[in-house]
Motif scaffolding. Structure first.
Motif, mmCIF file in Angstrom:
data_model
loop_
_atom_site.group_PDB
_atom_site.id
_atom_site.type_symbol
_atom_site.label_atom_id
_atom_site.label_comp_id
_atom_site.label_asym_id
_atom_site.label_seq_id
_atom_site.Cartn_x
_atom_site.Cartn_y
_atom_site.Cartn_z
ATOM 1 N N THR A 1 1.977 -9.419 -15.206
ATOM 2 C CA THR A 1 3.285 -10.064 -15.053
ATOM 3 C C THR A 1 3.073 -11.538 -14.794
ATOM 4 O OG1 THR A 1 5.392 -9.989 -13.880
ATOM 5 C CG2 THR A 1 3.395 -9.625 -12.578
ATOM 6 N N ARG A 2 4.142 -12.334 -14.991
ATOM 7 C CA ARG A 2 4.076 -13.783 -14.826
ATOM 8 C C ARG A 2 5.160 -14.220 -13.859
ATOM 9 N NH1 ARG A 2 2.183 -12.541 -19.732
ATOM 10 N NH2 ARG A 2 0.438 -13.786 -20.564
ATOM 11 N N LEU A 3 4.879 -15.325 -13.173
ATOM 12 C CA LEU A 3 5.815 -15.887 -12.193
ATOM 13 C C LEU A 3 6.669 -16.924 -12.906
ATOM 14 C CD1 LEU A 3 6.739 -16.036 -9.231
ATOM 15 C CD2 LEU A 3 5.083 -17.875 -8.917
ATOM 16 N N LEU A 4 7.980 -16.717 -12.842
ATOM 17 C CA LEU A 4 8.932 -17.622 -13.490
ATOM 18 C C LEU A 4 9.800 -18.302 -12.448
ATOM 19 C CD1 LEU A 4 10.171 -15.364 -16.441
ATOM 20 C CD2 LEU A 4 8.194 -16.896 -16.400
ATOM 21 N N LEU A 5 10.343 -19.490 -12.847
ATOM 22 C CA LEU A 5 11.335 -20.168 -12.008
ATOM 23 C C LEU A 5 12.687 -19.576 -12.361
ATOM 24 C CD1 LEU A 5 11.803 -22.415 -9.938
ATOM 25 C CD2 LEU A 5 12.292 -23.966 -11.839
ATOM 26 N N ALA A 6 13.366 -18.969 -11.388
ATOM 27 C CA ALA A 6 14.627 -18.272 -11.647
ATOM 28 C C ALA A 6 15.828 -19.187 -11.519
ATOM 29 C CB ALA A 6 14.778 -17.084 -10.708
ATOM 30 N N SER A 7 15.772 -20.174 -10.674
ATOM 31 C CA SER A 7 16.922 -21.085 -10.502
ATOM 32 C C SER A 7 16.398 -22.456 -10.118
ATOM 33 C CB SER A 7 17.870 -20.546 -9.422
ATOM 34 O OG SER A 7 17.210 -20.465 -8.182
ATOM 35 N N ARG A 8 17.208 -23.474 -10.402
ATOM 36 C CA ARG A 8 16.799 -24.845 -10.154
ATOM 37 C C ARG A 8 16.835 -25.139 -8.646
ATOM 38 N NH1 ARG A 8 16.555 -28.254 -14.360
ATOM 39 N NH2 ARG A 8 16.862 -30.021 -12.957
ATOM 40 N N PHE A 9 16.116 -26.194 -8.263
ATOM 41 C CA PHE A 9 16.109 -26.635 -6.868
ATOM 42 C C PHE A 9 17.248 -27.628 -6.662
ATOM 43 C CE2 PHE A 9 11.695 -25.529 -7.821
ATOM 44 C CZ PHE A 9 11.436 -24.632 -6.805
ATOM 45 N N ASP A 10 17.916 -27.491 -5.530
ATOM 46 C CA ASP A 10 19.031 -28.406 -5.226
ATOM 47 C C ASP A 10 18.786 -28.996 -3.842
ATOM 48 O OD1 ASP A 10 21.353 -29.802 -4.984
ATOM 49 O OD2 ASP A 10 22.695 -28.057 -4.932
ATOM 50 N N TYR A 11 17.975 -30.073 -3.810
ATOM 51 C CA TYR A 11 17.724 -30.762 -2.540
ATOM 52 C C TYR A 11 18.796 -31.797 -2.261
ATOM 53 C CZ TYR A 11 13.130 -28.601 -2.592
ATOM 54 O OH TYR A 11 12.095 -27.701 -2.574
ATOM 55 N N ALA A 12 19.352 -32.370 -3.340
ATOM 56 C CA ALA A 12 20.376 -33.397 -3.144
ATOM 57 C C ALA A 12 21.635 -32.784 -2.555
ATOM 58 C CB ALA A 12 20.682 -34.090 -4.490
ATOM 59 N N GLY A 13 22.008 -31.590 -3.001
ATOM 60 C CA GLY A 13 23.207 -30.945 -2.474
ATOM 61 C C GLY A 13 23.003 -30.279 -1.135
ATOM 62 N N GLY A 14 21.755 -30.233 -0.634
ATOM 63 C CA GLY A 14 21.479 -29.634 0.677
ATOM 64 C C GLY A 14 21.220 -28.159 0.645
ATOM 65 N N LEU A 15 21.283 -27.523 -0.562
ATOM 66 C CA LEU A 15 21.014 -26.095 -0.633
ATOM 67 C C LEU A 15 19.564 -25.792 -0.270
ATOM 68 C CD1 LEU A 15 21.880 -23.216 -1.386
ATOM 69 C CD2 LEU A 15 21.196 -23.722 -3.756
ATOM 70 N N ASP A 16 18.643 -26.584 -0.786
ATOM 71 C CA ASP A 16 17.220 -26.392 -0.505
ATOM 72 C C ASP A 16 16.773 -27.450 0.486
ATOM 73 O OD1 ASP A 16 16.714 -24.220 -2.319
ATOM 74 O OD2 ASP A 16 17.002 -25.684 -3.938
ATOM 75 N N LYS A 17 15.947 -26.981 1.454
ATOM 76 C CA LYS A 17 15.469 -27.882 2.488
ATOM 77 C C LYS A 17 13.961 -27.842 2.676
ATOM 78 C CE LYS A 17 19.760 -27.595 5.130
ATOM 79 N NZ LYS A 17 20.388 -27.282 6.447
ATOM 80 N N ILE A 18 13.297 -26.876 2.118
ATOM 81 C CA ILE A 18 11.859 -26.788 2.283
ATOM 82 C C ILE A 18 11.185 -27.111 0.972
ATOM 83 C CG2 ILE A 18 12.089 -25.035 4.087
ATOM 84 C CD1 ILE A 18 11.169 -22.970 2.049
ATOM 85 N N TRP A 19 9.974 -27.621 1.021
ATOM 86 C CA TRP A 19 9.212 -28.018 -0.166
ATOM 87 C C TRP A 19 8.004 -27.112 -0.385
ATOM 88 C CZ3 TRP A 19 11.171 -31.896 -3.214
ATOM 89 C CH2 TRP A 19 12.204 -32.673 -2.665
ATOM 90 N N ASP A 20 7.665 -26.313 0.634
ATOM 91 C CA ASP A 20 6.513 -25.415 0.515
ATOM 92 C C ASP A 20 6.993 -23.981 0.672
ATOM 93 O OD1 ASP A 20 4.295 -27.336 0.336
ATOM 94 O OD2 ASP A 20 5.016 -27.937 2.307
ATOM 95 N N TYR A 21 6.721 -23.154 -0.342
ATOM 96 C CA TYR A 21 7.151 -21.764 -0.349
ATOM 97 C C TYR A 21 5.904 -20.876 -0.268
ATOM 98 C CZ TYR A 21 11.730 -23.456 -1.892
ATOM 99 O OH TYR A 21 12.919 -24.096 -1.970
ATOM 100 N N ASN A 22 5.954 -19.924 0.677
ATOM 101 C CA ASN A 22 4.893 -18.926 0.819
ATOM 102 C C ASN A 22 5.476 -17.571 0.445
ATOM 103 O OD1 ASN A 22 2.884 -20.716 1.791
ATOM 104 N ND2 ASN A 22 3.848 -20.682 3.816
ATOM 105 N N LEU A 23 5.137 -17.093 -0.726
ATOM 106 C CA LEU A 23 5.733 -15.877 -1.268
ATOM 107 C C LEU A 23 4.822 -14.695 -0.990
ATOM 108 C CD1 LEU A 23 6.828 -17.264 -4.758
ATOM 109 C CD2 LEU A 23 8.101 -17.325 -2.608
ATOM 110 N N LEU A 24 5.410 -13.632 -0.419
ATOM 111 C CA LEU A 24 4.698 -12.380 -0.197
ATOM 112 C C LEU A 24 5.157 -11.401 -1.266
ATOM 113 C CD1 LEU A 24 2.749 -10.761 1.516
ATOM 114 C CD2 LEU A 24 4.680 -10.033 2.912
ATOM 115 N N VAL A 25 4.258 -11.076 -2.200
ATOM 116 C CA VAL A 25 4.599 -10.249 -3.355
ATOM 117 C C VAL A 25 4.155 -8.820 -3.077
ATOM 118 C CG1 VAL A 25 4.284 -9.943 -5.827
ATOM 119 C CG2 VAL A 25 4.303 -12.251 -4.859
ATOM 120 N N TYR A 26 5.057 -7.854 -3.300
ATOM 121 C CA TYR A 26 4.762 -6.436 -3.143
ATOM 122 C C TYR A 26 4.581 -5.811 -4.525
ATOM 123 C CZ TYR A 26 6.280 -6.998 1.647
ATOM 124 O OH TYR A 26 6.411 -7.412 2.939
ATOM 125 N N ILE A 27 3.494 -5.040 -4.692
ATOM 126 C CA ILE A 27 3.225 -4.328 -5.938
ATOM 127 C C ILE A 27 3.160 -2.856 -5.590
ATOM 128 C CG2 ILE A 27 1.673 -4.040 -7.875
ATOM 129 C CD1 ILE A 27 1.305 -7.117 -5.746
#
Length: 895
Positions: free
Chosen positions: A637-663
């Motif tokens: 499987t491949r990791l895709l970007l599902a939605s755009r980042f919105d830092y200007a609108g204040g929706l997104d506030k963090i720049w570092d994401y730590n993803l825990l993937v379950y298989i």
């Protein structure tokens, strides 16, 4: 001596103390003692308050009285406390004795010089000497010690007439004791006399029994002056024990029965003492013969039984006579004594029942024993301890007991011989009902009165014989067990029996099978119950079937059986994915649906198909920016970007994401019941860093030249010992090359390109101090773990770099030194020169005022390898944010 004290008295009378006014100073007569100095006499042994000498005090013209307490004796020669001064009136005084010391003419001082000191209220004093002479007085003789109080004397009766005691006295006046004294017996007696020198003696033989136990005598002593003293002597006659005691009991032989109770009186011994009339005595009895059977009362002579008397044991069985000697004494020590021999004859009684060394017999008889076999002869074990007939005779009664009828008999009757007459087959139902255990009760009894009886218990046990083999209840066993079952899980049970009774305990063991390379024993069987259990978890993927050989034994037979254990496959393996952790950096404006850095996750599972995987993102996927495609049905499987980042609108506030993937491997379980299916889950950790848009660089005033030196300190894994060795060797070679290049570069700069700032730039230091401004060198020490377990693509440059998922350290996967493309510098791209350790110091940037353009620009040709602009970043190594630190320039005054 008296003349000396007279002169001393005159001196004190005519001398004046410097602290006291004299009589001549006042023109009047001084204080003084009258009748002194003088000599006084006192008799020896005078009582207290005896007057020695009287004197007066002549007051001074001022008539000042004598101070209370004066006159007083301030000194004496020799020192004594025998005298003091008593006041008779205001001016009359008297020296008297105190009684504190005995005045003895014969033993003590005879002359005392007493200094008498007087003082009045105005401080006028006088001192005179009184000489006291002790006069001798004639004293009567004296008895000393206990003799003065009266003395007790002891004389043994029957002693020959003669000396008894020497009386002594002394005369106090005769210190050398040479003057003879005369002694007299005031109370005359025909039995005693006394010589003139004080010797007391007896004149007749004294007899205590004659009635004279003591005499009282008065002795007097006289000196040459007729003075006398007397004392009392008490003469006591000591009685002697001179008669032996006589026995008065006539019996010498006593007949007693055996087994008498302890304390029973068997004889009374009596005696008398002829001395009892005049000499009170108490006769004492004792046994001189060593005997443990009897004791005698020392005061009354009563003989009692002290120990069991058994006619049938020991020496009494052969000789029933016991002889003892009785000793009687009238005193414990030193008295008269007498002895007498007495004998006790012990008679036998029937006190022992017929007995046996054993009253309980256990006989093990094989089940196939023939009828008529002798099982036991009681005569070998039974006896009677009585010493004489008929007390020692016995016989046996008819046997009885549960289960014994028809099987056992005494033959002949009363003989005590037990024989087998019935069947003892162990498997016979009637014998099984009796438990194959039989009890025979026989009594052994005396033939004489009182006919003692004892019961004899005979327990006859049938011993079984091995007639049937040991076999398992099945020819073979097959058990199934899931590979998920833990240790101690019950696998199955085997059982082996035989037809012999009793059913003996069977011991089970695994003879072969049930082992692997990792575990020597995978199965364990309970040796008592035959229950088979797991010792450790089993793995279907390793061994799906185990063939065991179980052995059973009951100490007689041994049997074996084959046990097949099938391991049931279960979903017990977790998915394993590579890489299990990864770091990626993406720009903030990455398009939706883009495969992030072409990241691909590949998973495997030992017990699941590649189509069974399902992927989901747990914690860390804030606002759902990331997704997997496909999310199920594939092991890749491949990791895709599902939605755009919105830092200007204040929706997104963090720049570092730590993803825990379950298989999970449950994608294909829809057709199975959940209660019957097992699901395993694997995890992967992904780190995604969002890179913001580059910010606009504001043109600033050029700063003084600052050299940045970044020093990296590598911390290596202990197992990768070769890494620090290779790096150290390479660093040393590179350092030598850099030093040579820097020397050549510094010489060239010094000759052709002296450093300076533009004319339109405002200097940071005062004019004239530029030469003294020091170039600041900043050193950073960064620890980098050289173990890199992930890789990613730089979103700006597209270069591939490796990173450590724990520390965040990075390195470029290409060559260690990458030179960026050179472009024309712009004013906005001007930046301080930075040199990274490991990449070389770079070429120092230098430009004169003439070489700068009017706008303060520096031609691009002069930019060193380390120069960069905003159009394109420098070498990929310089892109590591961990190595960038904002430093404000510092200006140091010239030295």
């Amino acid at each position: 001596m008296s003349g000396f004290y007279s002169r001393l008295s005159s001196f004190f009378a005519h001398s004046t103390s410097p602290l006291e006014p004299s009589a001549e100073t006042h023109g009047r007569e001084a204080l003084y003692l009258t009748q002194l100095p003088a000599t006084g006499n006192v008799a020896e042994n005078s009582p207290p308050e005896t007057s020695v000498h009287k004197f007066s005090v002549n007051l001074s013209a001022s008539l000042s009285p004598v101070i209370p307490g004066f006159p007083l004796i301030i000194n004496s020669s020799p020192l004594t406390e025998a005298f003091r001064v008593n006041r008779l009136s205001g001016t009359d005084f008297e020296v008297v004795t105190t009684g504190k010391e005995q005045l003895d003419f014969e033993t003590g001082p005879n002359i005392f010089d007493l200094q008498i000191y007087v003082k009045d209220d105005v401080g006028v004093t006088d001192l005179q000497v009184l000489t006291v002479q002790v006069t001798d007085v004639n004293e009567p003789p004296q008895f000393q010690g206990n003799l003065a109080q009266g003395l007790d004397l002891y004389v043994v009766e029957g002693a020959n007439p003669g000396f008894i005691y020497q009386v002594e006295a002394f005369d106090p006046e005769d210190t050398s004791r040479n003057t003879p004294l005369s002694y007299f017996l005031i109370s005359p007696s025909k039995n005693f006399g006394m010589s003139g020198n004080g010797t007391l003696f007896s004149t007749t033989e004294l007899d205590f029994e004659a009635g004279h136990s003591s005499f009282r005598l008065t002795v007097e002593v006289r000196d040459s002056g007729g003075l006398r003293a007397s004392t009392t002597l008490r003469v006591n006659i000591v009685n002697l024990n001179d008669e032996i005691p006589r026995f008065t009991s006539p019996t010498r032989v006593y007949t007693i029965l055996e087994e008498l109770s302890l304390g029973t009186v068997v004889a009374n011994i009596t005696a008398e003492d002829p001395d009892d009339e005049g000499f009170p005595s108490h006769l004492l009895y004792s046994l001189t013969t060593v005997s443990n059977y009897f004791v005698i009362n020392p005061l009354t002579g009563t003989i009692r039984v002290a120990q069991r008397i058994d006619r049938d044991a020991g020496e009494l069985r052969q000789n029933p006579a016991i002889s003892v000697e009785v000793l009687v004494k009238d005193r414990p020590q030193g008295g008269q004594e007498n002895r007498m021999q007495i004998t006790f004859i012990v008679e036998d009684i029937n006190d022992n029942p017929a007995t046996c060394r054993k009253f309980s017999f256990s006989i093990m008889v094989p089940e196939r024993t023939a009828k008529g076999t002798l099982l036991l002869d009681l005569n070998k074990f039974c006896f009677d301890d009585d010493s004489e007939a008929p007390n020692n005779k016995f016989n046996f009664t008819t046997p009885s007991g549960a289960g014994s009828s028809g099987r056992f008999l005494q033959d002949p009757a009363g003989s005590g011989k037990i024989v087998l007459i019935g069947d003892l087959d162990y498997e016979n139902p009637s014998n099984l009902a009796a438990g194959n255990k039989y009890t025979v009760i026989i009594q052994v009894q005396d033939v004489a009165s009182p006919y003692y009886k004892n019961n004899i218990y005979i327990y006859i046990l049938t011993s079984p014989e091995n007639e049937f083999p040991l076999i398992f209840d099945r020819p073979s066993y097959v058990f199934d067990v899931s590979e998920l079952r833990p240790a101690r899980t019950r696998v199955g049970k085997v059982q082996a029996t035989d037809k012999d009774f009793p059913q003996g305990s069977v011991v089970y063991s695994i003879s072969t099978g049930g082992a692997s390379l990792q575990y020597p024993s995978i199965f364990w069987i309970n040796p008592k119950t035959g229950e088979l259990q797991l010792v450790t978890k089993v793995d279907y993927e390793t061994t799906p079937v185990y063939i065991l050989r179980i052995q059973a034994t009951n100490r007689e037979d041994t049997s074996s059986v084959t046990v097949t254990v099938n391991i049931l496959e279960e979903n017990d393996e977790k998915p394993i994915c590579t890489p299990n952790s990864h770091f990626m950096a993406i720009p903030v404006d990455l398009k939706v649906g883009t495969n992030i850095q072409n990241f691909k996750l590949t998973c495997t599972d030992l017990d699941s198909s590649p189509r069974s995987f399902r992927y989901s993102i747990g914690s860390g996927n804030i606002n759902g920016h990331f997704t997997f495609s496909p999310n199920a049905g594939s092991n890749v499987t491949r990791l895709l970007l599902a939605s755009r980042f919105d830092y200007a609108g204040g929706l997104d506030k963090i720049w570092d994401y730590n993803l825990l993937v379950y298989i999970t491997d449950d994608n294909l379980l829809s057709g199975r019941k959940k209660a019957e299916a097992f699901v395993e889950t694997g995890t992967v950790t992904l780190s995604v860093k969002v890179i913001p848009h580059p910010t606009t660089i504001i043109t600033t005033t050029p700063r003084p030249m600052i050299t940045y030196q970044v020093l990296r300190k590598n911390v290596y894994s202990p197992s990768a010992w070769y890494v620090p060795f290779v790096i150290t060797l390479g660093s040393m070679l590179l350092l030598g090359l850099l030093v040579s290049l820097l020397v050549l570069l510094a010489k060239a700069i010094h000759r052709h390109c002296p450093c300076g700032t533009g004319n339109d730039k405002k200097p940071l230091v005062k004019k004239g101090e530029m030469k003294n401004a020091e170039r600041e060198v900043l050193v950073e020490t960064i620890q980098v773990n050289t173990v890199f377990d992930g890789e990613a693509i730089d979103p700006v440059t597209g270069e591939i770099y490796e990173f450590n998922s724990k520390t965040g350290a990075r390195r470029w996967k290409e060559s260690l030194i990458q030179m960026p493309k050179r472009k024309e510098s712009s004013p906005q791209a001007a930046a301080p020169l930075s040199v990274a350790a490991g990449e070389g110091m770079g070429t120092l940037r230098c430009a004169s005022r003439e070489e700068q353009d009017p706008g303060g620009k520096v031609p691009a040709e002069d930019a060193g390898p380390g120069a960069r602009n905003d159009a394109k970043p420098g070498a990929p190594k310089d892109r590591n944010p961990a190595f960038t630190r904002k430093v404000s320039p510092k200006v140091h005054p010239g030295k």
